[in-house]
Design a protein around this motif. Structure first.
Motif, PDB file in Angstrom:
ATOM      1  N   THR A   5      53.772  46.090  54.072  1.00 17.79           N
ATOM      2  CA  THR A   5      52.702  45.093  54.127  1.00 17.79           C
ATOM      3  C   THR A   5      51.699  45.304  53.003  1.00 17.79           C
ATOM      4  OG1 THR A   5      52.951  44.998  56.525  1.00 17.79           O
ATOM      5  CG2 THR A   5      50.926  44.101  55.602  1.00 17.79           C
ATOM      6  N   ILE A   6      51.357  46.577  52.753  1.00 22.39           N
ATOM      7  CA  ILE A   6      50.415  46.872  51.666  1.00 22.39           C
ATOM      8  C   ILE A   6      50.994  46.467  50.321  1.00 22.39           C
ATOM      9  CG2 ILE A   6      49.232  48.742  50.463  1.00 22.39           C
ATOM     10  CD1 ILE A   6      49.005  50.171  53.139  1.00 22.39           C
ATOM     11  N   CYS A 285      38.162  30.933  46.817  1.00 20.52           N
ATOM     12  CA  CYS A 285      39.177  31.615  46.008  1.00 20.52           C
ATOM     13  C   CYS A 285      38.799  33.060  45.744  1.00 20.52           C
ATOM     14  CB  CYS A 285      39.373  30.864  44.690  1.00 20.52           C
ATOM     15  SG  CYS A 285      40.557  31.637  43.570  1.00 20.52           S
ATOM     16  N   PHE A 286      37.554  33.313  45.369  1.00 18.58           N
ATOM     17  CA  PHE A 286      37.158  34.664  44.994  1.00 18.58           C
ATOM     18  C   PHE A 286      36.663  35.488  46.178  1.00 18.58           C
ATOM     19  CE2 PHE A 286      37.302  32.454  41.003  1.00 18.58           C
ATOM     20  CZ  PHE A 286      37.847  33.401  40.153  1.00 18.58           C
ATOM     21  N   ALA A 287      36.492  34.850  47.338  1.00 23.22           N
ATOM     22  CA  ALA A 287      36.236  35.604  48.565  1.00 23.22           C
ATOM     23  C   ALA A 287      37.511  35.786  49.372  1.00 23.22           C
ATOM     24  CB  ALA A 287      35.180  34.901  49.414  1.00 23.22           C
ATOM     25  N   ARG A 288      38.594  35.102  48.967  1.00 19.12           N
ATOM     26  CA  ARG A 288      39.888  35.161  49.646  1.00 19.12           C
ATOM     27  C   ARG A 288      39.746  34.801  51.116  1.00 19.12           C
ATOM     28  NH1 ARG A 288      42.490  34.190  45.622  1.00 19.12           N
ATOM     29  NH2 ARG A 288      44.401  34.573  46.805  1.00 19.12           N
ATOM     30  N   LYS A 353      32.320  38.925  55.174  1.00 18.50           N
ATOM     31  CA  LYS A 353      33.518  39.725  55.374  1.00 18.50           C
ATOM     32  C   LYS A 353      34.670  39.312  54.452  1.00 18.50           C
ATOM     33  CE  LYS A 353      32.676  41.301  60.099  1.00 18.50           C
ATOM     34  NZ  LYS A 353      33.216  41.419  61.478  1.00 18.50           N
ATOM     35  N   GLY A 354      34.332  38.640  53.355  1.00 21.96           N
ATOM     36  CA  GLY A 354      35.365  38.271  52.392  1.00 21.96           C
ATOM     37  C   GLY A 354      35.740  39.434  51.491  1.00 21.96           C
ATOM     38  N   SER A 355      36.905  39.334  50.886  1.00 16.05           N
ATOM     39  CA  SER A 355      37.344  40.313  49.892  1.00 16.05           C
ATOM     40  C   SER A 355      36.912  39.786  48.529  1.00 16.05           C
ATOM     41  CB  SER A 355      38.866  40.495  49.956  1.00 16.05           C
ATOM     42  OG  SER A 355      39.300  41.439  49.009  1.00 16.05           O
ATOM     43  N   ILE A 356      35.640  40.015  48.208  1.00 15.59           N
ATOM     44  CA  ILE A 356      34.982  39.307  47.110  1.00 15.59           C
ATOM     45  C   ILE A 356      35.272  39.972  45.775  1.00 15.59           C
ATOM     46  CG2 ILE A 356      32.773  38.544  46.180  1.00 15.59           C
ATOM     47  CD1 ILE A 356      31.714  38.525  49.053  1.00 15.59           C
ATOM     48  N   ARG A 357      35.609  39.143  44.799  1.00 19.60           N
ATOM     49  CA  ARG A 357      35.807  39.584  43.423  1.00 19.60           C
ATOM     50  C   ARG A 357      34.766  38.890  42.551  1.00 19.60           C
ATOM     51  NH1 ARG A 357      38.360  43.488  40.143  1.00 19.60           N
ATOM     52  NH2 ARG A 357      38.249  42.658  38.041  1.00 19.60           N
ATOM     53  N   PHE A 358      33.981  39.679  41.797  1.00 17.92           N
ATOM     54  CA  PHE A 358      32.882  39.116  41.019  1.00 17.92           C
ATOM     55  C   PHE A 358      33.329  38.781  39.606  1.00 17.92           C
ATOM     56  CE2 PHE A 358      29.673  39.439  44.137  1.00 17.92           C
ATOM     57  CZ  PHE A 358      29.949  40.571  44.893  1.00 17.92           C
ATOM     58  N   PRO A 536      50.052  20.544  50.694  1.00 17.69           N
ATOM     59  CA  PRO A 536      49.866  21.842  51.350  1.00 17.69           C
ATOM     60  C   PRO A 536      49.417  21.667  52.794  1.00 17.69           C
ATOM     61  CG  PRO A 536      48.008  21.365  49.914  1.00 17.69           C
ATOM     62  CD  PRO A 536      49.010  20.266  49.696  1.00 17.69           C
ATOM     63  N   ASP A 537      49.853  22.580  53.655  1.00 17.66           N
ATOM     64  CA  ASP A 537      49.385  22.553  55.039  1.00 17.66           C
ATOM     65  C   ASP A 537      47.903  22.896  55.119  1.00 17.66           C
ATOM     66  OD1 ASP A 537      51.898  21.900  56.036  1.00 17.66           O
ATOM     67  OD2 ASP A 537      52.516  24.004  56.144  1.00 17.66           O
ATOM     68  N   ASP A 538      47.445  23.790  54.267  1.00 19.73           N
ATOM     69  CA  ASP A 538      46.048  24.220  54.266  1.00 19.73           C
ATOM     70  C   ASP A 538      45.648  24.478  52.825  1.00 19.73           C
ATOM     71  OD1 ASP A 538      43.553  25.275  54.592  1.00 19.73           O
ATOM     72  OD2 ASP A 538      44.142  26.892  55.942  1.00 19.73           O
ATOM     73  N   VAL A 539      44.804  23.599  52.288  1.00 18.66           N
ATOM     74  CA  VAL A 539      44.430  23.715  50.879  1.00 18.66           C
ATOM     75  C   VAL A 539      43.585  24.956  50.628  1.00 18.66           C
ATOM     76  CG1 VAL A 539      42.288  22.366  50.983  1.00 18.66           C
ATOM     77  CG2 VAL A 539      43.671  22.319  48.907  1.00 18.66           C
ATOM     78  N   TYR A 540      43.064  25.564  51.700  1.00 18.22           N
ATOM     79  CA  TYR A 540      42.299  26.806  51.577  1.00 18.22           C
ATOM     80  C   TYR A 540      42.955  27.929  52.368  1.00 18.22           C
ATOM     81  CZ  TYR A 540      38.778  23.707  49.624  1.00 18.22           C
ATOM     82  OH  TYR A 540      38.124  22.790  48.842  1.00 18.22           O
ATOM     83  N   GLY A 541      44.265  27.995  52.309  1.00 19.56           N
ATOM     84  CA  GLY A 541      45.010  28.997  53.061  1.00 19.56           C
ATOM     85  C   GLY A 541      45.049  30.336  52.363  1.00 19.56           C
ATOM     86  N   TYR A 542      43.889  30.953  52.171  1.00 23.90           N
ATOM     87  CA  TYR A 542      43.815  32.237  51.480  1.00 23.90           C
ATOM     88  C   TYR A 542      44.068  33.383  52.441  1.00 23.90           C
ATOM     89  CZ  TYR A 542      41.813  29.825  47.480  1.00 23.90           C
ATOM     90  OH  TYR A 542      41.611  28.996  46.408  1.00 23.90           O
ATOM     91  N   THR A 543      44.655  34.448  51.914  1.00 22.67           N
ATOM     92  CA  THR A 543      44.815  35.686  52.674  1.00 22.67           C
ATOM     93  C   THR A 543      44.030  36.777  51.965  1.00 22.67           C
ATOM     94  OG1 THR A 543      46.832  36.190  51.428  1.00 22.67           O
ATOM     95  CG2 THR A 543      47.087  35.075  53.547  1.00 22.67           C
ATOM     96  N   PRO A 544      43.415  37.705  52.721  1.00 20.38           N
ATOM     97  CA  PRO A 544      42.609  38.758  52.083  1.00 20.38           C
ATOM     98  C   PRO A 544      43.457  39.636  51.183  1.00 20.38           C
ATOM     99  CG  PRO A 544      42.165  38.621  54.441  1.00 20.38           C
ATOM    100  CD  PRO A 544      43.370  37.769  54.175  1.00 20.38           C
ATOM    101  N   ARG A 545      42.817  40.145  50.124  1.00 18.81           N
ATOM    102  CA  ARG A 545      43.485  41.078  49.225  1.00 18.81           C
ATOM    103  C   ARG A 545      43.237  42.501  49.679  1.00 18.81           C
ATOM    104  NH1 ARG A 545      41.086  41.559  44.785  1.00 18.81           N
ATOM    105  NH2 ARG A 545      39.252  40.342  45.284  1.00 18.81           N
TER     106      ARG A 545
END
Length: 556
Positions: A5-6, A285-288, A353-358, A536-545
């Motif tokens: 998974t990792i 996108c940048f908070a995943r 609680k997002g996986s934020i990238r600056f 797309p089923d979900d245009v914001y279907g992000y998964t955390p990094r």
């Protein structure tokens, strides 16, 4: 979490195959092919070039004003020249940059891609709107530089009919022509969103940027004709001395303000709504994370557009309108803050609680949220009747306006430029330089305009080229901030130009984003997609990094 998974979380997505079609940049190398193109992407580039040129001219006028205001005495330019400078700055920035910047440039490029279409509904009309924009801009510049205007960007009567010079009519003609460009652009977007969506892409599967452009287009189509009629009547009064707005001929100057602001306050949201759409794409996108409260965000965009038509009278609290009207407009002005606050809350909740990238686009988006919030909160002061009596025509209003318009629209413009640059050009830019520019813009902006809140509170009037010495310290801070801000604006010009040749080739989806525009090659082919994409089923279907590595495969 197991090792597989990792590893999957760290892995880059499989690169999309490059298109078998030539990109829109390669399909036709002659200059004439650009000026006669019907490709929405090329027309977007034409808009971007023209808009950037106008932005530079308006910025030069602002720089000259800040040089003048660094000292209390009017020792750099005369009072007449100063009046022409702030008019040139306002007219260019409002009519030629802020209103068309994101809709005409990024909206043109992205809306068909985001809905899976091959082009806008009316490609020829799209090209015609660009020609009208350039023609109108050229007419406005001719008026500003051949004779100059001293009316301010609002063309208030009776000053514009009784005292200012004859170039007023020329400038009005240019703004009217630009207005017709906006109407055609808005009509094109509305029809495109209704008729060109890929099968299965329902209304509540649309990206929020598309919702924002759609809401903006409704304002453009419904409100811009009122502006055109108002300015045509003003020109007719100037030329033929008919009594419409001029009290010397039996006219009513308050009528001009009602008609002008009926368009011009919704026009504020023409500048801000697309910026909100840009930020609503960058932050998830940048908070995943999936955008929080998607439906509330979409409805809030429409609510802002609708309520924006009902608050124009808050610009007229000290102009002589009735106290009853003033109270009604004040209440409605507080009401329009509600959907704006919803959006700020939802962006904040998306970050939680997002996986934020600056990366640079995220820095611009976060800067937008902060500056827009400050501008919105200070807007409550000028929406209150009693406070507005003191603050009207002071630098407090200047600062509030710029926190919304420049801190909002311009930061979003740069955020969009950096976010979609790889898609537009097929090249990555140097991330470290982009982050530096974002920091300079944010710091320079606050140093420029926050002191102006204090100047306005202390009573310094706007539109004056000389002032009492006790205001100098804050004005020096503001002028110093403008210098830093100018560097922040100029820096992207150099590293983005360098990236066109020296930047690493961009993959189809360097940010691992989820929208349809990332499911085609970078840069896109002429027909956008080799085959119709699936909705797309979900245009914001992000998964955390997992981890803190770069979003894009090319690194920094």
């Amino acid at each position: 979490m197991n090792t597989a998974t990792i590893d999957a979380a760290h892995a880059q997505p499989a690169p999309l195959p490059q298109s078998a079609q030539p990109s829109y940049l390669d399909d036709g190398h002659t200059l004439a092919s650009w000026f006669f193109t019907h490709d929405h992407k090329r027309i977007a580039i034409l808009y971007a070039v023209a808009i950037t040129a106008f932005f530079a001219i308006g910025g030069v006028a602002a720089a000259m004003m800040r040089i003048e205001l660094a000292t209390p005495a009017g020792d750099f330019v005369s009072d007449d020249t100063y009046a022409k400078l702030f008019t040139a700055h306002g007219v260019i920035m409002v009519w030629l940059f802020l209103i068309p910047s994101i809709p005409s440039a990024f909206g043109n490029f992205l809306v068909p891609l985001m809905i899976g279409a091959r082009d806008l509904a009316f490609p020829r009309l799209n090209l015609a709107s660009w020609y009208l924009y350039v023609l109108g801009g050229a007419i406005v510049l001719a008026a500003l530089f051949l004779g100059g205007l001293d009316t301010g960007w609002t063309f208030y009567t009776p000053y514009s009919t009784m005292f200012s010079n004859g170039w007023v009519v020329v400038a009005l003609a240019g703004v009217v022509v630009v207005g017709f460009s906006s109407i055609l652009t808005g009509l094109n977007f509305i029809v495109t969103v209704h008729t060109r969506r890929v099968p299965g892409l329902g209304w509540f599967r649309l990206p929020l940027f598309v919702w924002a452009i759609y809401a903006t287009s409704l304002i453009l189509v419904l409100a811009t004709p009122v502006l055109a009629i108002t300015l045509i009547l003003l020109a007719a009064e100037r030329l033929f001395q008919v009594g419409i707005f001029d009290p010397a001929h039996g006219g009513d100057p308050l009528l001009f303000q009602h008609m002008f602001w009926f368009y011009s306050h919704p026009a504020v949201y023409v500048m801000v709504l697309p910026a909100m759409g840009v930020v609503s794409e960058i932050i998830p996108c940048f908070a995943r994370r999936r955008v929080f409260g998607y439906r509330f965000m979409a409805y809030a965009l429409l609510a802002i557009a609708a309520i924006g038509f009902l608050v124009w009278g808050h610009h007229m609290f000290v102009s002589g309108q009735s106290p009853t009207a003033g109270m009604v407009f004040s209440m409605l002005s507080f009401l329009v803050a509600v959907p704006s606050a919803i959006k700020v809350f939802n962006w904040t909740a998306t970050l939680y609680k997002g996986s934020i990238r600056f990366d640079a686009p995220m820095l611009y988006a976060l800067g937008f949220v902060g500056l827009f919030t400050i501008g919105g909160m200070t807007g409550l002061f000028v929406a209150a009747l009693a406070a507005d009596v003191h603050l009207t025509d002071t630098y407090f209003v200047i600062s509030h306006f710029h926190y919304i318009m420049v801190g909002g629209s311009v930061l979003a413009f740069f955020g969009a430029l950096h976010f979609w640059w790889p898609k537009i050009t097929g090249r990555m830019y140097p991330e470290i330089w982009a982050r530096m520019a974002a920091g300079l813009v944010f710091f320079g902006f606050n140093l420029t305009f926050f002191p102006q809140y204090l100047l306005g509170y202390e009573g310094m009037p706007r539109r004056y080229h000389a002032y009492v010495p006790e205001f100098q310290a804050l004005n020096v801070l503001s002028s110093a901030g403008a210098s830093i801000l100018a560097i922040g604006y100029l820096l992207p010009l150099f590293y983005l130009a360098w990236s066109l040749r020296g930047g690493a080739p961009a993959t189809a989806n360097p940010w691992q984003a989820t929208g349809l525009e990332w499911q085609t090659a970078s840069p896109p082919p002429t027909e956008n997609f080799d085959s119709p994409p699936a909705a797309p089923d979900d245009v914001y279907g992000y998964t955390p990094r997992i981890g803190r590595g770069p979003l894009h495969a090319d690194g920094e």
